[in-house]
Design a protein around this motif. Sequence first.
Motif, PDB file in Angstrom:
ATOM      1  N   GLY A   1       0.817  -1.216   0.000  1.00 21.87           N
ATOM      2  CA  GLY A   1       0.000   0.000   0.000  1.00 21.87           C
ATOM      3  C   GLY A   1       0.844   1.256   0.000  1.00 21.87           C
ATOM      4  O   GLY A   1       0.545   2.227  -0.697  1.00 21.87           O
ATOM      5  N   ALA A   2       1.934   1.240   0.789  1.00 21.05           N
ATOM      6  CA  ALA A   2       2.840   2.397   0.823  1.00 21.05           C
ATOM      7  C   ALA A   2       3.465   2.623  -0.543  1.00 21.05           C
ATOM      8  O   ALA A   2       3.573   3.759  -1.011  1.00 21.05           O
ATOM      9  N   GLN A   3       3.843   1.543  -1.193  1.00 27.43           N
ATOM     10  CA  GLN A   3       4.449   1.669  -2.515  1.00 27.43           C
ATOM     11  C   GLN A   3       3.443   2.242  -3.513  1.00 27.43           C
ATOM     12  O   GLN A   3       3.780   3.081  -4.335  1.00 27.43           O
ATOM     13  N   ALA A   4       2.203   1.794  -3.425  1.00 28.16           N
ATOM     14  CA  ALA A   4       1.169   2.323  -4.314  1.00 28.16           C
ATOM     15  C   ALA A   4       0.999   3.824  -4.128  1.00 28.16           C
ATOM     16  O   ALA A   4       0.880   4.577  -5.096  1.00 28.16           O
ATOM     17  N   LEU A   5       1.025   4.281  -2.881  1.00 25.30           N
ATOM     18  CA  LEU A   5       0.842   5.707  -2.594  1.00 25.30           C
ATOM     19  C   LEU A   5       2.036   6.553  -3.017  1.00 25.30           C
ATOM     20  O   LEU A   5       1.913   7.770  -3.193  1.00 25.30           O
ATOM     21  N   SER A   6       3.176   5.936  -3.212  1.00 26.32           N
ATOM     22  CA  SER A   6       4.364   6.706  -3.581  1.00 26.32           C
ATOM     23  C   SER A   6       4.203   7.395  -4.932  1.00 26.32           C
ATOM     24  O   SER A   6       4.909   8.364  -5.228  1.00 26.32           O
ATOM     25  N   VAL A   7       3.250   6.957  -5.736  1.00 24.68           N
ATOM     26  CA  VAL A   7       2.998   7.591  -7.029  1.00 24.68           C
ATOM     27  C   VAL A   7       2.515   9.039  -6.853  1.00 24.68           C
ATOM     28  O   VAL A   7       2.617   9.850  -7.772  1.00 24.68           O
ATOM     29  N   LEU A   8       2.023   9.364  -5.664  1.00 17.38           N
ATOM     30  CA  LEU A   8       1.540  10.729  -5.407  1.00 17.38           C
ATOM     31  C   LEU A   8       2.640  11.768  -5.593  1.00 17.38           C
ATOM     32  O   LEU A   8       2.363  12.927  -5.895  1.00 17.38           O
ATOM     33  N   GLN A   9       3.884  11.352  -5.449  1.00 16.38           N
ATOM     34  CA  GLN A   9       4.985  12.295  -5.639  1.00 16.38           C
ATOM     35  C   GLN A   9       5.092  12.753  -7.096  1.00 16.38           C
ATOM     36  O   GLN A   9       5.736  13.761  -7.381  1.00 16.38           O
ATOM     37  N   GLN A  10       4.462  12.054  -8.000  1.00 12.93           N
ATOM     38  CA  GLN A  10       4.519  12.405  -9.419  1.00 12.93           C
ATOM     39  C   GLN A  10       3.411  13.370  -9.839  1.00 12.93           C
ATOM     40  O   GLN A  10       3.377  13.788 -10.988  1.00 12.93           O
ATOM     41  N   ALA A  11       2.531  13.706  -8.918  1.00  8.60           N
ATOM     42  CA  ALA A  11       1.434  14.619  -9.237  1.00  8.60           C
ATOM     43  C   ALA A  11       2.005  15.985  -9.603  1.00  8.60           C
ATOM     44  O   ALA A  11       2.743  16.583  -8.832  1.00  8.60           O
ATOM     45  N   THR A  12       1.674  16.472 -10.758  1.00 13.04           N
ATOM     46  CA  THR A  12       2.279  17.706 -11.262  1.00 13.04           C
ATOM     47  C   THR A  12       1.719  18.971 -10.622  1.00 13.04           C
ATOM     48  O   THR A  12       2.392  19.993 -10.619  1.00 13.04           O
ATOM     49  N   THR A  13       0.507  18.923 -10.078  1.00 12.80           N
ATOM     50  CA  THR A  13      -0.083  20.126  -9.490  1.00 12.80           C
ATOM     51  C   THR A  13      -0.017  20.140  -7.966  1.00 12.80           C
ATOM     52  O   THR A  13      -0.240  21.169  -7.347  1.00 12.80           O
TER      53      THR A  13
END
Length: 193
Positions: free
Chosen positions: A152-164
């Motif tokens: 789950g933590a790994q899945a949430l790490s994608v949030l760092q790629q949010a451009t806004t």
Amino acid sequence: NGVGATGAQALAAFRDAPVLHTLTLGLFGNGIGSTGAQALAALKDTPALHTLSLELLGNDLRAAGAEALASLKDAPSLQRLHLYLFGNGVGVAGAEALASLRAAPSLQTLTLDLSSNSLGPAGAQALASLSEAPTLRTLSLDLRYNQLGQQGAQALSVLQQATTLQTLILDLSGNAIDTAEAQHLGGIPEWGC
């Protein structure tokens, strides 16, 4: 207080207030259930509403209630949304529904307290799609005690790629995540594990 679904339906009448721009409803432990959540979702039709805070902790909303609240994404003027849904049994299906809030046209700030809702890694994966929200600047996810684990933590790490996204607050306490591993996974300095 025992507001229940009937009381929630009465409170949904605020949608007819023509100049109401900020609304906070504290309904902790009032047994509104999914029927009450569906009624409150009608607040999306409040013409000038730009800030909405619904404190619905411990109301047995389940996935159906979360799905109803996800329709708040259709509120054209809503800029700030705070949903406190601690201990409502929303599960993975509810998390998937709430992730659709990423489509809200004006939403800049989103707070989701989904602690103690049995989300698991699949729920975290669904919420990670909030990274696709085109106008979201501030995101706060309280996901304590949801059995997220490393996956789950790994899945949430994608949030760092949010451009806004400019501000991100994640509370992952009580999810059996190694702090050092969580920091490594996303490069996010404070996860609150």
